[in-house]
Design an enzyme around this catalytic site. Structure first.
Site, PDB file in Angstrom:
ATOM      1  N   GLY A 322      25.628 -24.237 -18.855  1.00 10.97           N
ATOM      2  CA  GLY A 322      25.692 -23.133 -17.897  1.00 10.97           C
ATOM      3  C   GLY A 322      25.159 -23.636 -16.566  1.00 10.97           C
ATOM      4  CB  CYS A 391       4.919  -4.166  -2.993  1.00 11.23           C
ATOM      5  SG  CYS A 391       5.658  -3.450  -1.543  1.00 11.23           S
TER       6      CYS A 391
HETATM    7  C1  LIG Z   1      21.323 -20.261 -22.362  1.00 13.83           C
HETATM    8  C2  LIG Z   1      22.250 -20.862 -23.338  1.00 13.83           C
HETATM    9  C3  LIG Z   1      23.135 -21.857 -22.938  1.00 13.83           C
HETATM   10  C4  LIG Z   1      23.180 -22.398 -21.534  1.00 13.83           C
HETATM   11  O1  LIG Z   1      21.999 -23.010 -21.147  1.00 13.83           O
HETATM   12  P1  LIG Z   1      21.956 -23.840 -19.792  1.00 13.83           P
HETATM   13  O2  LIG Z   1      20.536 -24.258 -19.682  1.00 13.83           O
HETATM   14  O3  LIG Z   1      22.363 -22.922 -18.691  1.00 13.83           O
HETATM   15  O4  LIG Z   1      22.907 -24.982 -19.945  1.00 13.83           O
HETATM   16  C5  LIG Z   1      24.014 -22.344 -23.870  1.00 13.83           C
HETATM   17  N1  LIG Z   1      24.027 -21.888 -25.140  1.00 13.83           N
HETATM   18  C6  LIG Z   1      23.189 -20.926 -25.556  1.00 13.83           C
HETATM   19  C7  LIG Z   1      23.263 -20.460 -26.944  1.00 13.83           C
HETATM   20  C8  LIG Z   1      22.269 -20.393 -24.674  1.00 13.83           C
HETATM   21  O5  LIG Z   1      21.432 -19.433 -25.105  1.00 13.83           O
END
Ligand SMILES: *Cc1c(COP(=O)(O)O)cnc(C)c1O
Length: 463
Positions: A322, A391
């Site tokens: 991600g 705040c």
């Molecule tokens: C959060 C998550 C990802 C992505 O993580 P990144 O650090 O953004 O690459 C992928 N798979 C699962 C199951 C996640 O919970």
């Protein structure tokens, strides 16, 4: 420098290198390409541009704060992941990092699949036309309604997270006359940090079914018996903002061990494994992330080696980056409102956003970089802390940064690497309006998520 938490999350220990930000950089006008989106640079007037558009124009047109996203960079990173893993593997973009309909279309066009973990994310994906079979549905407590919608839509896989959910999904699939493809998420006892990992027998966290004590094997046993489920594989996600591949090595070893046990007990070789996401990006010049092709090579080799040793057919691998795709592609553009020097300490620079548009500093003690982007400056560096307008004294965007000492109200600052987990975690704290996401490409800018308005706020408040 001591840290109470890690950028990946509060449960992680202090891991940042010593001497971080100990000295100002030689030239504050230089933008380290490592932390900025690909097309970012300074024009002849010293103004920063992205995708051929300068930030002063963006601020005038769209206001501040705003997330500015480099579309070409996003597509290039998505493509690099896709290409690195090739036809024998699947790349699922983790939608929770940042999801919008434009992003879904880009992913679709670049041949990536998509992870969602709520009804809202699923609705966004489907409404932008992502084929359901390329969607994976995650989460440790999906509601019955969410599962129903996912199965009905025909998502490619649901990642099962608990014993209750195994039964729940099987029941819903059967009631719809379907057989749902599922993976089972297990916890392998690997706690991954940025620069280290810890292999343990148990993991003290809410996700997945523990490998320890034979629980994961029992989950597979039960799932294999249910008509509503087609068990396609095992899922493991070990953490976030990881640079060290050795945690994946231990995870793969343990996942393959389970596949072997399943084969020995049930005579089935599950065809897929998912190794999750969590690959790190550069938030500051001190971070050294790996390229997708290096990661693909390492993961493919690890799994291949482990399977050969276990005499298993190599399963199809999937990964779920991600942050590593969207994180570096955007920066947050702010306007400076006040500059407050505290004698002998540092200068507090207040911007027109804060913890409502970037909670990561307050939540994880995350590190960020920042630059003056509306002009170049030859002034001396000053030690600054960039804070928001909320705040709350913990409302810090960039804890320690050097900025030019002639910084003044009206200047524009940009905080790079805010593409992931900033807009997606944004809040309305203090009834602040969430900023827009402006995508820039080839000299043109367009809003892909508009700025919230007071009307939006008041519409929810029914009085
Ligand atoms: C959060 C998550 C990802 C992505 O993580 P990144 O650090 O953004 O690459 C992928 N798979 C699962 C199951 C996640 O919970």
């Amino acid at each position: 420098m001591s840290r109470s938490a890690h950028p990946a999350g509060p449960r992680h220990a202090d891991v940042l290198p010593e001497g971080h930000y100990s000295a100002p950089p030689a030239d504050l006008n230089v933008l380290d390409q490592k932390v900025w989106a690909q097309t970012v640079g300074r024009n002849d007037d010293g103004v920063v541009t992205v995708g051929g558009v300068d930030v002063k124009t963006l601020a005038e047109e769209y206001g501040t704060p705003a997330y500015v996203l480099d579309e070409a960079d996003f597509r290039a990173r998505a493509r690099a992941w896709r290409t690195a893993f090739g036809a024998d593997a699947d790349v699922f973009y983790a939608g929770k990092a940042f999801l919008s309909r434009a992003v879904v279309r880009w992913l679709d066009e670049e041949g990536l699949n998509l992870d969602v973990c709520s009804g809202g994310e699923l609705a966004t994906a489907l409404s932008a036309g992502m084929p359901a079979e390329r969607i994976a549905f995650h989460g440790n407590n999906k509601s019955t309604e969410e599962i129903h919608r996912a199965v009905e839509a025909g998502v490619g896989r649901i990642v099962l997270d608990s014993f209750q959910e195994i039964v729940r999904v099987a029941h819903i699939a059967q009631s719809l006359g379907k057989r749902q493809r599922v993976q089972i998420r297990i916890t392998v006892g690997v706690e991954a940090h940025t620069h280290e990992f810890i292999a343990t027998a148990h993991e003290d966290q809410k996700f997945g079914i523990p490998l320890a004590g034979g629980q994961a094997a029992e989950a597979v046993r039960r799932a294999l018996q249910l008509d509503g489920l087609e068990v396609i594989g095992i899922h493991s996600h070990i953490g976030s903002q990881i640079f060290d591949m050795s945690g994946f090595e231990v995870a793969a070893h343990r996942v393959v061990g389970l596949l072997k046990d399943i084969r020995d007990e049930h005579g089935v070789e599950l065809p897929e494994i998912d190794l999750g996401g969590g690959l790190g990006i550069a938030y500051t010049s001190a971070d050294d992330p790996r390229e997708p092709h290096e990661i693909a090579k390492a993961l493919t080799e690890i799994v291949g080696r482990e399977c050969e040793a276990a005499r298993l057919r190599t399963p199809r691998i999937s990964v779920e980056p991600g942050r590593a795709i969207v994180g570096p592609t955007a920066f947050t553009l702010y306007e400076v409102g006040t500059v407050k020097p505290l004698e002998g300490l540092r200068t507090y620079v207040s911007v027109d956003g804060g913890m409502s548009d970037n909670i990561r500093t307050a939540l994880y003690d995350a590190e960020y970089s920042v630059a003056l982007v509306s002009r170049a400056s030859d002034a001396e560096p000053m030690l600054a802390r960039v804070v928001g307008k909320h705040c709350e004294s913990g409302d810090i965007v960039v804890k320690d940064a050097f900025l030019p000492a002639d910084l003044a109200p009206g200047d524009l600052l940009a905080v790079p690497a805010t593409g992931a987990y900033c807009r997606s975690m944004a809040s309305n704290y203090n009834h602040v309006l969430r900023p827009p996401v402006v995508a820039v490409k080839d000299g043109e800018a367009r809003v892909i998520v508009r700025r919230e308005t007071e009307e939006d706020l008041l519409r929810l408040d029914v009085g």
